[in-house]
Design a protein around this motif. Structure first.
Motif, PDB file in Angstrom:
ATOM      1  N   ALA A  94      -3.365  10.635  -1.925  1.00 16.03           N
ATOM      2  CA  ALA A  94      -4.055   9.726  -0.775  1.00 16.03           C
ATOM      3  C   ALA A  94      -5.742   9.734  -1.168  1.00 16.03           C
ATOM      4  CB  ALA A  94      -3.737  10.300   0.501  1.00 16.03           C
ATOM      5  N   THR A  95      -6.138  11.074  -1.511  1.00 22.41           N
ATOM      6  CA  THR A  95      -7.660  11.159  -1.530  1.00 22.41           C
ATOM      7  C   THR A  95      -8.086  11.090  -3.098  1.00 22.41           C
ATOM      8  OG1 THR A  95      -7.435  13.515  -1.853  1.00 22.41           O
ATOM      9  CG2 THR A  95      -7.440  12.645   0.331  1.00 22.41           C
ATOM     10  N   GLY A  96      -7.276  10.800  -4.139  1.00 21.60           N
ATOM     11  CA  GLY A  96      -7.918  10.804  -5.479  1.00 21.60           C
ATOM     12  C   GLY A  96      -8.332  12.310  -5.956  1.00 21.60           C
TER      13      GLY A  96
ATOM     14  N   HIS B 294       0.966  17.244  -3.324  1.00 24.63           N
ATOM     15  CA  HIS B 294       0.861  15.587  -3.970  1.00 24.63           C
ATOM     16  C   HIS B 294       0.589  14.669  -2.989  1.00 24.63           C
ATOM     17  CE1 HIS B 294       2.580  16.665  -7.913  1.00 24.63           C
ATOM     18  NE2 HIS B 294       2.953  18.045  -7.381  1.00 24.63           N
ATOM     19  N   ALA B 295       1.195  14.742  -1.621  1.00 30.24           N
ATOM     20  CA  ALA B 295       0.858  13.615  -0.953  1.00 30.24           C
ATOM     21  C   ALA B 295      -0.754  13.416  -0.771  1.00 30.24           C
ATOM     22  CB  ALA B 295       1.493  13.696   0.490  1.00 30.24           C
ATOM     23  N   LEU B 296      -1.294  14.480  -0.273  1.00 27.80           N
ATOM     24  CA  LEU B 296      -2.837  14.520   0.063  1.00 27.80           C
ATOM     25  C   LEU B 296      -3.849  14.258  -1.172  1.00 27.80           C
ATOM     26  CD1 LEU B 296      -3.120  17.312   2.695  1.00 27.80           C
ATOM     27  CD2 LEU B 296      -3.114  14.869   2.941  1.00 27.80           C
ATOM     28  N   VAL B 297      -3.403  14.976  -2.471  1.00 25.56           N
ATOM     29  CA  VAL B 297      -4.022  14.474  -3.710  1.00 25.56           C
ATOM     30  C   VAL B 297      -4.041  12.980  -3.958  1.00 25.56           C
ATOM     31  CG1 VAL B 297      -3.974  15.042  -6.179  1.00 25.56           C
ATOM     32  CG2 VAL B 297      -3.876  17.000  -4.766  1.00 25.56           C
TER      33      VAL B 297
ATOM     34  N   ILE C 105       6.060  32.260 -12.266  1.00 22.02           N
ATOM     35  CA  ILE C 105       6.225  31.130 -12.463  1.00 22.02           C
ATOM     36  C   ILE C 105       4.828  30.377 -12.520  1.00 22.02           C
ATOM     37  CG2 ILE C 105       8.395  30.861 -11.035  1.00 22.02           C
ATOM     38  CD1 ILE C 105       6.727  30.186  -8.650  1.00 22.02           C
ATOM     39  N   ILE C 106       4.884  28.946 -12.855  1.00 21.49           N
ATOM     40  CA  ILE C 106       3.600  28.218 -12.792  1.00 21.49           C
ATOM     41  C   ILE C 106       3.994  27.277 -11.354  1.00 21.49           C
ATOM     42  CG2 ILE C 106       2.336  26.260 -13.639  1.00 21.49           C
ATOM     43  CD1 ILE C 106       2.337  29.043 -15.223  1.00 21.49           C
ATOM     44  N   ALA C 107       2.688  27.390 -10.488  1.00 23.85           N
ATOM     45  CA  ALA C 107       2.736  26.710  -9.151  1.00 23.85           C
ATOM     46  C   ALA C 107       1.375  25.884  -9.228  1.00 23.85           C
ATOM     47  CB  ALA C 107       2.928  27.512  -7.974  1.00 23.85           C
ATOM     48  N   GLN C 108       1.328  25.100  -8.381  1.00 21.31           N
ATOM     49  CA  GLN C 108       0.024  24.071  -8.106  1.00 21.31           C
ATOM     50  C   GLN C 108      -0.645  24.195  -6.905  1.00 21.31           C
ATOM     51  OE1 GLN C 108       1.760  20.388  -9.256  1.00 21.31           O
ATOM     52  NE2 GLN C 108       0.684  20.296 -11.262  1.00 21.31           N
ATOM     53  N   PHE C 109      -1.808  23.949  -6.999  1.00 22.88           N
ATOM     54  CA  PHE C 109      -2.664  23.659  -5.636  1.00 22.88           C
ATOM     55  C   PHE C 109      -3.414  22.236  -6.073  1.00 22.88           C
ATOM     56  CE2 PHE C 109      -5.689  26.341  -7.891  1.00 22.88           C
ATOM     57  CZ  PHE C 109      -7.005  25.494  -7.596  1.00 22.88           C
ATOM     58  N   GLY C 110      -3.850  21.879  -5.066  1.00 25.93           N
ATOM     59  CA  GLY C 110      -4.865  20.697  -5.286  1.00 25.93           C
ATOM     60  C   GLY C 110      -6.266  20.410  -4.611  1.00 25.93           C
ATOM     61  N   PHE C 111      -7.036  20.048  -5.051  1.00 20.05           N
ATOM     62  CA  PHE C 111      -8.428  19.762  -4.367  1.00 20.05           C
ATOM     63  C   PHE C 111      -8.522  18.425  -3.811  1.00 20.05           C
ATOM     64  CE2 PHE C 111     -10.504  23.245  -7.108  1.00 20.05           C
ATOM     65  CZ  PHE C 111     -10.647  23.960  -5.755  1.00 20.05           C
ATOM     66  N   LEU C 112      -8.802  18.235  -2.703  1.00 24.58           N
ATOM     67  CA  LEU C 112      -8.954  16.827  -2.076  1.00 24.58           C
ATOM     68  C   LEU C 112     -10.228  16.084  -2.809  1.00 24.58           C
ATOM     69  CD1 LEU C 112      -8.521  17.223   1.771  1.00 24.58           C
ATOM     70  CD2 LEU C 112      -6.856  16.744  -0.232  1.00 24.58           C
ATOM     71  N   GLY C 113     -10.021  14.685  -2.822  1.00 20.51           N
ATOM     72  CA  GLY C 113     -11.115  13.899  -3.668  1.00 20.51           C
ATOM     73  C   GLY C 113     -11.767  13.289  -2.325  1.00 20.51           C
ATOM     74  N   ASN C 114     -12.091  12.016  -2.460  1.00 20.51           N
ATOM     75  CA  ASN C 114     -13.086  11.462  -1.501  1.00 20.51           C
ATOM     76  C   ASN C 114     -14.110  11.857  -0.918  1.00 20.51           C
ATOM     77  OD1 ASN C 114     -11.025   9.211  -1.876  1.00 20.51           O
ATOM     78  ND2 ASN C 114      -9.950   9.571  -0.039  1.00 20.51           N
ATOM     79  N   LYS C 115     -14.722  12.663  -1.828  1.00 21.55           N
ATOM     80  CA  LYS C 115     -15.982  13.251  -1.508  1.00 21.55           C
ATOM     81  C   LYS C 115     -16.125  13.999  -0.108  1.00 21.55           C
ATOM     82  CE  LYS C 115     -18.751   9.888  -4.137  1.00 21.55           C
ATOM     83  NZ  LYS C 115     -19.849   8.880  -4.156  1.00 21.55           N
TER      84      LYS C 115
ATOM     85  N   TRP D 141       0.743  -1.350   0.032  1.00 19.08           N
ATOM     86  CA  TRP D 141      -0.005   0.058  -0.104  1.00 19.08           C
ATOM     87  C   TRP D 141       0.753   1.237  -0.213  1.00 19.08           C
ATOM     88  CZ3 TRP D 141      -4.999   0.391   3.377  1.00 19.08           C
ATOM     89  CH2 TRP D 141      -5.410   1.864   2.986  1.00 19.08           C
ATOM     90  N   LEU D 142       0.937   2.019  -1.132  1.00 19.18           N
ATOM     91  CA  LEU D 142       1.592   3.165  -1.187  1.00 19.18           C
ATOM     92  C   LEU D 142       0.821   4.295  -0.546  1.00 19.18           C
ATOM     93  CD1 LEU D 142       2.870   0.862  -3.202  1.00 19.18           C
ATOM     94  CD2 LEU D 142       3.659   3.131  -4.531  1.00 19.18           C
ATOM     95  N   MET D 143       1.649   5.021   0.478  1.00 16.90           N
ATOM     96  CA  MET D 143       1.022   6.088   0.953  1.00 16.90           C
ATOM     97  C   MET D 143       2.163   7.311   1.243  1.00 16.90           C
ATOM     98  SD  MET D 143      -1.378   6.412   4.258  1.00 16.90           S
ATOM     99  CE  MET D 143       0.015   6.440   5.406  1.00 16.90           C
ATOM    100  N   PRO D 144       2.550   7.725   0.039  1.00 20.02           N
ATOM    101  CA  PRO D 144       3.699   9.044   0.241  1.00 20.02           C
ATOM    102  C   PRO D 144       2.978   9.977   1.195  1.00 20.02           C
ATOM    103  CG  PRO D 144       2.502   9.057  -1.951  1.00 20.02           C
ATOM    104  CD  PRO D 144       2.122   7.795  -1.318  1.00 20.02           C
TER     105      PRO D 144
END
Length: 391
Positions: free
Chosen positions: A55-57, A50-53, A73-83, A37-40
């Motif tokens: 983990a939660t899809g 990247h870790a939370l994106v 620059i170009i940077a990133q944010f993430g939205f959590l998944g898993n409803k 089970w990979l959980m970075p």
């Protein structure tokens, strides 16, 4: 055998996700029957998004912003998944305002600003986020989060009601804070600060004295930055009555922790605890027979709020052992004892032998794979010869 692979990044060498993949390749070499089970993971610094994106899809989003010295620059944010019940965005300060974004020759401790991180958070809110997880770590800044707040319309004025420049060096001239251009909806968005340090805003253990030298500050500049942060604390007290100067964690990310607590609807949580909760770490530990974790350096800081100790404590609470690997591994007896108490039963260095640092960094993923193959082979032999197996 079921093995949970839960590493942090190996700083300046490989991301947590790349390390987890290398671990998995090694485990399969050493024991083809093993389940992985990979959980970075991340403790709130680099790799949090990247870790939370992962983990939660969730999803990643690119944004045009600026780095700590104002370059596009170009940077990133993430939205959590898993409803998740709220639309939660994850932002790491290091993504836009990080030290690794700026070469040593271009670092300027007095003008470095978190403005680019503010643009990143604004983009997340504009895209629908109603809750922000902000990772504090790896910053190039000592501006108390004023650049970030400036991106939302906060004005930081001198005694003549003129805007002071961006950067921590200008805070010595701060006289008052004006929020007439900031909407209440922005100020009320819940922001959770993922933080692995407890430093106060100012003083010998504060943001400037402890962290600014590694961001290029001279001894004279450190004193100036510390004075500026103390001035910011006074201005925030005058603005809304909040006392942030000695709050644990206020010194995180060049004082951004303090600025966020003083100006926004923010709370602080230990980074690794927050990540493990959002990434369903408890369920992962319950599934596993053994946990393998790691980070670039297993040292005296590891037992205190870092990824290896965080996941090991959670695994230990469920009776599961943890093994840690690192680019370098301390053998200091006191640290080893602290690691053992945290639930780490063994540590392994990944270096195959003497080599220069550049070569070791370049071969990090390969060395992780080789080390984990050896660990998996050992675990397989141990399981095959244990009394329980032979009974």
């Amino acid at each position: 055998m079921r093995i949970l692979l839960a590493p942090d990044s190996f700083k300046e060498a490989a991301s947590a996700e790349a390390i987890a993949q290398a671990m998995a390749r090694g485990i399969k070499r050493g024991n083809p029957q093993a389940e992985c089970w990979l959980m970075p993971l991340s403790d709130g610094g680099e790799g949090l998004t990247h870790a939370l994106v992962h983990a939660t899809g969730g999803t990643l989003h690119d944004v045009e912003t600026v780095d700590a010295v104002g370059r596009p620059i170009i940077a990133q944010f993430g939205f959590l998944g898993n409803k998740h019940t709220s639309c939660t965005a994850v932002v790491e300060l290091a993504s836009a305002s990080g030290l690794e974004r700026v070469s040593p020759a271009d670092r300027n401790a007095l003008v470095a600003s978190t403005f680019g991180t503010g643009l990143l958070i604004r983009a997340a809110i504009d895209a629908g986020a109603d809750r922000i997880v902000l990772g504090l770590g790896g910053s190039a800044t000592t501006d108390g989060g004023t650049g970030l707040a400036h991106a939302f319309g906060f004005r930081f004025l001198d005694a003549h009601d003129s805007d002071i420049p961006l950067g921590g060096g200008a805070l010595v001239d701060l006289a008052r804070i004006d929020d007439s251009r900031v909407s209440d909806s922005i100020k009320n968005v819940p922001i959770v600060l993922a933080c692995d340090v407890t430093n106060p805003l100012t003083g010998p253990e504060g943001a400037a004295h402890v962290f600014a030298p590694q961001k290029g500050a001279t001894a004279t500049q450190v004193e100036l930055l510390d004075q500026g942060l103390a001035n910011l604390a006074r201005a925030i007290m005058q603005y809304n009555g909040r006392d942030i100067e000695h709050t644990p964690g206020a010194g995180a990310a060049g004082g951004t922790g303090g600025g966020m607590l003083g100006l926004f609807n923010a709370t602080v949580k230990p980074g690794i605890e927050l990540v493990l909760n959002l990434a369903h770490g408890r369920e992962a530990c319950a599934w596993a027979d053994v946990v393998i974790t790691g980070e670039g350096s297993i040292d005296s800081q590891t037992p205190y709020g870092k990824v290896p100790s965080g996941i090991a404590k959670l695994a230990q609470s469920q009776g599961k052992p943890t093994i840690a690997i690192g680019g370098t591994v301390t053998r200091d007896p006191h640290t080893v004892e602290a690691l053992n108490k945290a639930g780490i039963i063994a540590t392994f260095g990944i270096a195959p032998g003497p080599a220069d640092l550049t070569t070791l960094i370049a071969n990090t993923e390969r060395n992780v794979e080789i080390t984990c193959a050896a660990i998996a082979s050992t675990l397989r032999i141990t399981a095959a010869t244990s009394p329980c197996e032979s009974a």
